[in-house]
Scaffold this motif. Structure first.
Motif, PDB file in Angstrom:
ATOM      1  N   ALA A   1       2.364   1.693  -3.430  1.00  0.00           N
ATOM      2  CA  ALA A   1       1.216   2.420  -4.426  1.00  0.00           C
ATOM      3  C   ALA A   1       1.054   3.713  -4.252  1.00  0.00           C
ATOM      4  O   ALA A   1       1.060   4.614  -5.184  1.00  0.00           O
ATOM      5  CB  ALA A   1      -0.112   1.573  -4.050  1.00  0.00           C
ATOM      6  N   TYR A   2       1.060   4.165  -3.006  1.00  0.00           N
ATOM      7  CA  TYR A   2       1.181   5.506  -2.518  1.00  0.00           C
ATOM      8  C   TYR A   2       2.194   6.524  -3.114  1.00  0.00           C
ATOM      9  O   TYR A   2       2.070   7.628  -3.870  1.00  0.00           O
ATOM     10  CB  TYR A   2       0.814   5.804  -1.083  1.00  0.00           C
ATOM     11  CG  TYR A   2       0.705   7.325  -0.787  1.00  0.00           C
ATOM     12  CD1 TYR A   2      -0.439   7.796  -0.546  1.00  0.00           C
ATOM     13  CD2 TYR A   2       1.852   8.139  -0.152  1.00  0.00           C
ATOM     14  CE1 TYR A   2      -0.645   9.192  -0.180  1.00  0.00           C
ATOM     15  CE2 TYR A   2       1.771   9.233   0.200  1.00  0.00           C
ATOM     16  CZ  TYR A   2       0.619   9.966   0.285  1.00  0.00           C
ATOM     17  OH  TYR A   2       0.380  11.215   0.613  1.00  0.00           O
TER      18      TYR A   2
ATOM     19  N   GLU B   1       4.742  14.688   2.167  1.00  0.00           N
ATOM     20  CA  GLU B   1       5.125  15.378   1.161  1.00  0.00           C
ATOM     21  C   GLU B   1       6.390  16.243   1.287  1.00  0.00           C
ATOM     22  O   GLU B   1       6.963  16.697   2.602  1.00  0.00           O
ATOM     23  CB  GLU B   1       3.983  16.780   1.209  1.00  0.00           C
ATOM     24  CG  GLU B   1       4.191  18.005   0.261  1.00  0.00           C
ATOM     25  CD  GLU B   1       3.479  18.897   0.687  1.00  0.00           C
ATOM     26  OE1 GLU B   1       3.299  20.094  -0.096  1.00  0.00           O
ATOM     27  OE2 GLU B   1       2.837  19.083   1.676  1.00  0.00           O
TER      28      GLU B   1
ATOM     29  N   GLU C   1       0.832  -1.132  -0.114  1.00  0.00           N
ATOM     30  CA  GLU C   1      -0.044   0.071  -0.146  1.00  0.00           C
ATOM     31  C   GLU C   1       0.894   1.420   0.106  1.00  0.00           C
ATOM     32  O   GLU C   1       0.457   2.394  -0.769  1.00  0.00           O
ATOM     33  CB  GLU C   1      -0.841  -0.046   1.081  1.00  0.00           C
ATOM     34  CG  GLU C   1      -1.915  -1.405   1.195  1.00  0.00           C
ATOM     35  CD  GLU C   1      -2.887  -1.020   2.430  1.00  0.00           C
ATOM     36  OE1 GLU C   1      -2.297  -0.445   3.325  1.00  0.00           O
ATOM     37  OE2 GLU C   1      -3.660  -2.186   2.724  1.00  0.00           O
TER      38      GLU C   1
ATOM     39  N   LYS D   1       4.089   5.690  -5.809  1.00  0.00           N
ATOM     40  CA  LYS D   1       3.858   5.544  -7.500  1.00  0.00           C
ATOM     41  C   LYS D   1       2.707   6.677  -7.737  1.00  0.00           C
ATOM     42  O   LYS D   1       3.064   7.143  -8.813  1.00  0.00           O
ATOM     43  CB  LYS D   1       3.639   4.337  -7.686  1.00  0.00           C
ATOM     44  CG  LYS D   1       4.762   3.295  -7.723  1.00  0.00           C
ATOM     45  CD  LYS D   1       4.586   1.803  -8.187  1.00  0.00           C
ATOM     46  CE  LYS D   1       5.625   0.806  -8.217  1.00  0.00           C
ATOM     47  NZ  LYS D   1       5.424  -0.271  -8.821  1.00  0.00           N
ATOM     48  N   GLU D   2       1.711   6.618  -6.968  1.00  0.00           N
ATOM     49  CA  GLU D   2       0.872   7.593  -7.263  1.00  0.00           C
ATOM     50  C   GLU D   2       1.163   8.930  -7.118  1.00  0.00           C
ATOM     51  O   GLU D   2       0.746  10.021  -7.869  1.00  0.00           O
ATOM     52  CB  GLU D   2      -0.463   7.508  -6.252  1.00  0.00           C
ATOM     53  CG  GLU D   2      -1.895   8.324  -6.551  1.00  0.00           C
ATOM     54  CD  GLU D   2      -2.784   8.141  -5.625  1.00  0.00           C
ATOM     55  OE1 GLU D   2      -3.697   9.085  -5.567  1.00  0.00           O
ATOM     56  OE2 GLU D   2      -2.870   6.988  -5.145  1.00  0.00           O
ATOM     57  N   ASN D   3       2.012   9.139  -6.190  1.00  0.00           N
ATOM     58  CA  ASN D   3       2.470  10.732  -5.805  1.00  0.00           C
ATOM     59  C   ASN D   3       3.837  11.243  -6.199  1.00  0.00           C
ATOM     60  O   ASN D   3       4.129  12.360  -6.347  1.00  0.00           O
ATOM     61  CB  ASN D   3       2.413  11.092  -4.071  1.00  0.00           C
ATOM     62  CG  ASN D   3       1.079  11.158  -3.857  1.00  0.00           C
ATOM     63  OD1 ASN D   3       0.217  11.953  -3.815  1.00  0.00           O
ATOM     64  ND2 ASN D   3       0.414   9.905  -3.279  1.00  0.00           N
ATOM     65  N   GLY D   4       4.618  10.250  -6.645  1.00  0.00           N
ATOM     66  CA  GLY D   4       5.887  10.480  -7.320  1.00  0.00           C
ATOM     67  C   GLY D   4       6.877  11.156  -6.203  1.00  0.00           C
ATOM     68  O   GLY D   4       6.600  11.136  -5.174  1.00  0.00           O
TER      69      GLY D   4
ATOM     70  N   GLU E   1      11.528   7.734  -6.960  1.00  0.00           N
ATOM     71  CA  GLU E   1      10.694   6.460  -6.448  1.00  0.00           C
ATOM     72  C   GLU E   1      11.451   5.254  -5.982  1.00  0.00           C
ATOM     73  O   GLU E   1      10.845   4.706  -5.088  1.00  0.00           O
ATOM     74  CB  GLU E   1       9.755   6.298  -7.557  1.00  0.00           C
ATOM     75  CG  GLU E   1       8.744   7.289  -8.008  1.00  0.00           C
ATOM     76  CD  GLU E   1       7.489   6.865  -9.045  1.00  0.00           C
ATOM     77  OE1 GLU E   1       7.532   5.622  -9.160  1.00  0.00           O
ATOM     78  OE2 GLU E   1       6.815   7.763  -9.413  1.00  0.00           O
TER      79      GLU E   1
END
Length: 419
Positions: free
Chosen positions: A131-132, A186, A128, A134-137, A159
């Motif tokens: 996946a986060y 972030e 999980e 990869k989604e946010n870079g 990444e």
């Protein structure tokens, strides 16, 4: 008065030395202490995390104050255990020390009370988390949730680096239980500033600003460490920014902890980033920072013993704490290889030649024949004060050159970078 200080690093050496200036303090113990602390305090062979041992020693020797400085014993509840035996202790109780002991707790607290910080998500499952990512870079920041000796943070510029950090923490057990949960944040930009504050559960009094240097090598390269040097004050922490932090971060944090039934008493460390959108919290620590303490306490003009007692008694608002209008620079001399594998037992020479700095011992030991040898990753914190920051930096580095041990490692840019 008699004082017992818990810990054995450079921070504890600075705390012991500052307490020794108090006319009210005539006896200091330090558990376990180090080779330099032994010059000003009686070192006691009790580990900083040995709660039962510290309580037993305190019941027998009756110190008037026990100062618990490191993160681990605070998170384990040493202050609670001492207070349960009627022993006066400085530091947060276990339920308040969680503000450092769990990064996810701290992030949730800030979210709930609208305290500015980076966006984040918390994961216990590596799939999980990946996946986060990869989604946010990238760039993106991976943090072990628990205490990891200041080394549990990865600022991942790619990444792949972020994914590797997640695998190391959750799947590889790199940080033990501290990394079983990770906080992914972030990536923020801007100058970093450390502000320590005395807090008595309701009131707070900030210390002068400081800046730490976490990376092992010059130009902020290499792995994270516990800190390779610090200076005070920050070049960027203006009066206007200080007021913004007081209104949006410092006071709201103290009020939030009180509202949560976790009143914070002790030293609360605010790790800040001055972003283009304003100051934001990177992290909290539940104690004096290291090596910021070495730089900041050199500037204290008031009696630290009195301040600590005012904190315990909830009377911090009655104190007028004075700080020198000067600057300080602390350069850490570390063992070669730190923060990874390093050797111990290297003789340290040249400290008697230091003329303009205080040499705070961190990872040192005293041999039977009186020699001082290395016994840790961060060995010494050479700290100078001066009217200007540039002069303090010059004086500290001049004295660093006089001290020698095999494979000594320093950063050459403490306090020098302008951004």
């Amino acid at each position: 008065m008699k004082v017992l200080v818990i810990g054995g690093g450079g921070r504890e050496h600075a705390v012991c030395m500052t307490l020794a200036k108090s006319p009210k303090v005539d006896k200091i113990w330090c558990a376990p202490g180090n080779g330099g602390i032994a010059d000003i305090a009686e070192c006691v062979n009790i580990k900083a995390t040995d709660i039962d041992g510290v309580v037993a020693f305190s019941k027998e020797n009756k110190p008037d104050l026990v100062v618990v400085t490191p993160d681990d014993p605070l998170a384990l509840g040493m202050v609670d255990a001492l207070e349960a035996e009627g022993i006066r202790a400085f530091g947060p109780r276990k339920n308040a020390a969680i503000i450092e002991g769990s990064k996810s707790f701290a992030k949730d607290l800030m979210h709930k009370y609208n305290i500015p910080t980076a966006g984040y998500a918390v994961f216990e499952n590596s799939d999980e988390a990946i996946a986060y990512i990869k989604e946010n870079g990238a760039p993106i920041v991976i943090k072990a949730d628990g205490l990891a000796l200041g080394k549990g943070v990865t600022v991942a510029m790619t990444e792949d680096e972020a994914i590797a950090a997640v695998h190391d923490a959750i799947d590889g057990g790199r940080f033990g239980g501290a990394g079983a949960r990770v906080v992914i944040e972030e990536f923020l930009t801007g100058p970093e500033v450390s502000v320590l504050a005395f807090v008595d559960g309701e009131h707070l009094s900030t210390m002068p600003s400081a800046q730490d240097h976490k990376r092992a090598y010059d130009n902020d390269e290499g792995p994270n460490t516990g800190g390779m040097g610090a200076f005070s004050p920050s070049r960027f922490y203006t009066d206007d920014i200080a007021q913004t932090c007081m209104d949006t971060i410092f006071k709201p944090t103290v009020a939030a902890m009180k509202a949560e039934g976790r009143p914070f008493s002790g030293v609360l460390y605010f790790g800040l980033m001055l972003t283009p959108k304003g100051p934001k919290v990177i992290e909290y620590n539940a104690r004096f920072g290291d090596p910021e303490t070495q730089a900041v306490l050199c500037r204290l003009e008031s009696d630290l013993f009195d301040i600590m007692n005012a904190v315990i008694d909830g009377k911090l608002d009655e104190m007028d704490i004075k700080w020198a209008d000067n600057a300080a620079c602390c350069v850490v001399m570390a063992s070669g290889g730190y923060p990874l594998a390093y050797e111990k037992g290297k003789e340290i020479t040249g400290m008697d030649n230091v003329t303009e700095s205080i040499v705070f011992h961190a990872g040192t030991a005293r041999t039977d024949d009186g020699k001082i040898v290395t016994s840790g990753g961060r060995v010494l914190g050479v700290t100078a004060t001066a009217a200007t920051l540039d002069e303090a930096i010059r004086k500290a580095y001049a004295d660093v050159e006089k001290i020698h041990f095999e494979k000594a490692h320093i950063r050459h840019d403490i306090g020098i970078k302008k951004g």
